[in-house]
Write a protein that holds these residues in place. Sequence first.
Motif: not given
Length: 181
Positions: A126-130
Motif C-alpha cells: 500500500s505504501d511500501a514493498i516489504l
Amino acid sequence: MNLAQDDWLLMFAGRLHENKGVVHLLDAIATMPKTIAGRRVQLAILGDGGLREKLRAYAHGLSLDDRVHWCGWVTDPDPWYSAADAFICSSIHEPLGNVVLEAWAHGVAVVTTRTEGPVEICTPDSDAILVDIANSKALAKGITELLSAGENFRTSLGVAGQQKLAADYSTERVVSDYISL
C-alpha cells in the motif's frame, strides 16, 4: 555518475554499518537484470562509515562498478530523492525507519526489509514493498517487481507514504500524541 536520462535510479541513504544490510543490497543488485523495461538499473549509495572501503571492494568483486555509485556523505539529499525512482532500505536492524519517512516526505516509492520500524509504520503493497531481512533474493525480487509494475504503482506507493506521513508523523500529530500520553 554518467547516468542516462531514462536510467532507473535506486537510492540508499545511511551509514555504512553492518546493521544497514548494504552487503545484501549489493548482492541483490548483482543478481538483478542490468536493465528492466529497457532502462539501466543504477544504485546511488549516499552515506559513509567504517565499512565503506570493504563494501566498495565487495561491489567491485561483484562487477558492479558501472551500476553502483558511491556518493559519500551528502548534507542535502533532497535532489537525490527528487531524482530517485525508488528508495531502498536494506537494513537488518532498523528500530524506526527515519529513512523511510524521509523517502515518503519526497513521495518516493519504498522497498524495505521487515525490520522493527518499517514493519510498524509500513502497510505492505500500500505504501511500501516489504521483503525478508538479510535476503538478497527477496530484495532483488521486490525491487524488480516495483520497477516492472509501472509508474502508476510506484506513484501510488509514494503518495500513500506521503499521506501516512502527514496523518501519523506530522509535528501536530506527534505533539498531540505526546500531550495525550
